[in-house]
Each structure stands twice: as C-alpha cells, then as structure tokens.
Design an enzyme around this catalytic site. Structure first.
Site, PDB file in Angstrom:
ATOM      1  N   ASP A 114       0.867  -0.818   0.072  1.00  0.00           N
ATOM      2  CA  ASP A 114      -0.230   0.257  -0.150  1.00  0.00           C
ATOM      3  C   ASP A 114       1.163   0.980   0.171  1.00  0.00           C
ATOM      4  OD1 ASP A 114      -2.427  -1.569   0.622  1.00  0.00           O
ATOM      5  OD2 ASP A 114      -2.107  -2.093   2.317  1.00  0.00           O
ATOM      6  N   ASP A 150       3.001   0.142  -8.424  1.00  0.00           N
ATOM      7  CA  ASP A 150       2.631   0.532  -9.537  1.00  0.00           C
ATOM      8  C   ASP A 150       2.775   1.931  -9.942  1.00  0.00           C
ATOM      9  OD1 ASP A 150       0.534   0.849  -7.587  1.00  0.00           O
ATOM     10  OD2 ASP A 150      -0.842   1.709  -9.776  1.00  0.00           O
TER      11      ASP A 150
HETATM   12  C1  LIG Z   1      -1.891  -3.586  -1.799  1.00  0.00           C
HETATM   13  S1  LIG Z   1      -1.765  -5.497  -1.480  1.00  0.00           S
HETATM   14  C2  LIG Z   1      -1.122  -6.465  -2.725  1.00  0.00           C
HETATM   15  C3  LIG Z   1      -1.607  -7.863  -2.055  1.00  0.00           C
HETATM   16  C4  LIG Z   1      -0.404  -8.437  -3.066  1.00  0.00           C
HETATM   17  N1  LIG Z   1       1.240  -8.237  -2.479  1.00  0.00           N
HETATM   18  C5  LIG Z   1      -0.827  -8.120  -4.524  1.00  0.00           C
HETATM   19  O1  LIG Z   1       0.361  -7.798  -5.112  1.00  0.00           O
HETATM   20  O2  LIG Z   1      -1.496  -8.484  -5.237  1.00  0.00           O
HETATM   21  C6  LIG Z   1      -1.150  -5.092   0.357  1.00  0.00           C
HETATM   22  C7  LIG Z   1      -1.074  -6.396   0.567  1.00  0.00           C
HETATM   23  O3  LIG Z   1      -0.668  -6.025   2.012  1.00  0.00           O
HETATM   24  C8  LIG Z   1      -1.284  -6.264   3.052  1.00  0.00           C
HETATM   25  N2  LIG Z   1      -0.067  -5.233   4.190  1.00  0.00           N
HETATM   26  C9  LIG Z   1      -0.450  -3.740   4.549  1.00  0.00           C
HETATM   27  N3  LIG Z   1       0.347  -3.941   6.053  1.00  0.00           N
HETATM   28  C10 LIG Z   1       1.072  -4.544   6.771  1.00  0.00           C
HETATM   29  C11 LIG Z   1       1.935  -5.166   6.803  1.00  0.00           C
HETATM   30  N4  LIG Z   1       2.010  -3.993   7.444  1.00  0.00           N
HETATM   31  N5  LIG Z   1       2.080  -6.379   8.012  1.00  0.00           N
HETATM   32  C12 LIG Z   1       1.775  -7.295   6.550  1.00  0.00           C
HETATM   33  N6  LIG Z   1       0.895  -7.096   5.608  1.00  0.00           N
HETATM   34  C13 LIG Z   1       0.166  -5.892   5.261  1.00  0.00           C
HETATM   35  C14 LIG Z   1      -2.741  -5.837   3.286  1.00  0.00           C
HETATM   36  O4  LIG Z   1      -3.455  -6.396   4.014  1.00  0.00           O
HETATM   37  C15 LIG Z   1      -2.035  -6.296   1.902  1.00  0.00           C
HETATM   38  O5  LIG Z   1      -3.369  -7.394   1.587  1.00  0.00           O
END
Ligand SMILES: C[S@@+](CC[C@H](N)C(=O)[O-])C[C@H]1O[C@@H](n2cnc3c(N)ncnc32)[C@H](O)[C@@H]1O
Length: 206
Positions: A114, A150
C-alpha cells in the site's frame, strides 16, 4: 485488497499446520529448516507465494499478511497445492522482524505494498526508513530485497529510503517486463498490467 470479512477465516487459518499468528511465532517453528529463507510481506491472495514456493522447492517461504480474511484465500490455494516449504503468518510485519533477528534471509519481497500517499501516513509505508534498516540487517550477505509497485511516487520514495542503507547494488527499473529470474506475478500486478500501467521494480543486493 477488496475481500469481504470472512467470519470463518481465523478458525480456518488456526486449523492449518503451516499457519501461525505473529504473536505465537517463535524461531523454534522453523529451527529445523535448512533452506534459504524468503520473506514475503503483504501476501494478499497468495498468487506469488503459490507460484514461487512451487517453482523453488529448495527455498523456504515465510509470508505475512495483516488481513486474516485475505490470508485465508491464499491459505486455501497453498493447502490445495500441498506445499511443504511455506509458513504463513497473520499479523503486522513490524512485530515479526524483531523475532527474526537471529536469522539471515536470502530474499525479502515487497509486492505492491500500500503506497499510503499522505505524508501523515508515511510511517505506515512498508519502505519507511526504520523498516528498511531492519530489512537490511536481516538480509544475508548476497541477499536480495525486491520491491514492486504500480505507483511512481511510491517507487521514487522507496528508492530514496532504500538508498539510505549500503546495498552493494540498487537497481531501479521503471518499466519492468516480468523478466527477473526470481519472480512471479501477483493479483494486483495482473490488474495493473491489464490496465496498461507500468510496473516499477527496485532490486537491492546486500
Ligand atoms: C495492495 S495489497 C497487495 C497484495 C499482494 N502483494 C499483491 O501484489 O497482489 C497489500 C497487502 O499488504 C498487506 N499489508 C499492509 N501492511 C502490512 C503489514 N504491516 N504487515 C503485513 N501485511 C501488510 C495488506 O493487508 C494487503 O493485503
């Protein structure tokens, strides 16, 4: 990541031998593993983990994801594939990193994290400087950090924070064509590519 809250997700994850909550994680869970370790942060729905753990059985993959409902989707895929080189964790990576400090990781993977574009949310970015320092310490000599996004601004920001640690090599690819050898596409990446968005990739080698 748009996945509805799944009431059964936590119980399902608890039933799996290859899952633990970060609070319950201890190094003893992986003490007998004699394989190069890969940490994927933000597993999402698990496409990367599934493909990579299948293609690289000589590596052991640790995947962490904040959202249990999302992770349960990944878990189902991994369970169906019957892999024995994966451990998934529910929780925030910031609580996992100190627990791994005695380890050396071969790869750290940040796929489409994110971007948290507002300045006041900077500390939530997974390439915030404090985290970058911890990643660097955890990597073995010759180990690699891979970051894909992206988002141009997030890529530029991450290149700056990643430049603050002494990687021997730091490569910034602004239109990644999917040709890096140790890689697989994620759910988000496929969506971006379908929309014609260029993928940015940063590779740091210690
Ligand atoms: C935008 S999604 C991308 C998911 C996957 N990597 C993809 O490319 O399709 C980002 C993911 O990171 C997880 N995430 C965000 N901060 C995190 C953290 N501090 N520890 C673990 N997971 C985290 C979110 O819950 C989310 O599922």
């Amino acid at each position: 990541m748009r996945v509805k809250f799944k009431p059964g997700a936590i119980d399902y994850l608890k039933s799996l031998a290859f899952h633990t909550h970060v609070d319950d994680f201890a190094l003893s869970k992986i003490k007998d593993i004699n394989k190069p370790l890969v940490l994927e942060i933000g597993v999402g729905k698990g496409d990367y983990l599934l493909e990579m753990a299948s293609n690289y059985p000589e590596h052991f993959f640790i995947g962490i994801e904040l959202n249990a409902s999302v992770l349960s989707v990944a878990a189902q895929k991994l369970a169906d594939a019957n892999l024995n080189n994966v451990l998934i964790l529910t929780g925030d990576v910031k609580y996992l990193l100190p627990k791994l400090s005695a380890l050396s990781l071969n790869y750290i993977i940040l796929n489409h994290s994110d971007p948290w574009p507002k300045k006041r949310h900077e500390k939530r970015r997974l390439t915030y400087s404090t985290l970058v320092n911890e990643y660097y310490k955890l990597l073995e000599e010759g180990g690699t950090l891979i970051f894909k996004t992206d988002n141009d601004d997030f890529a530029d920001y991450s290149y700056i924070t990643l430049s603050s640690v002494p990687f021997k090599e730091l490569i910034f690819i602004k239109d990644y064509k999917g040709d890096y050898d140790f890689d697989a596409k994620t759910e988000y990446e496929r969506k971006f590519l379908n929309k014609g968005v260029k993928i940015k990739m940063i590779i740091g080698k210690k």
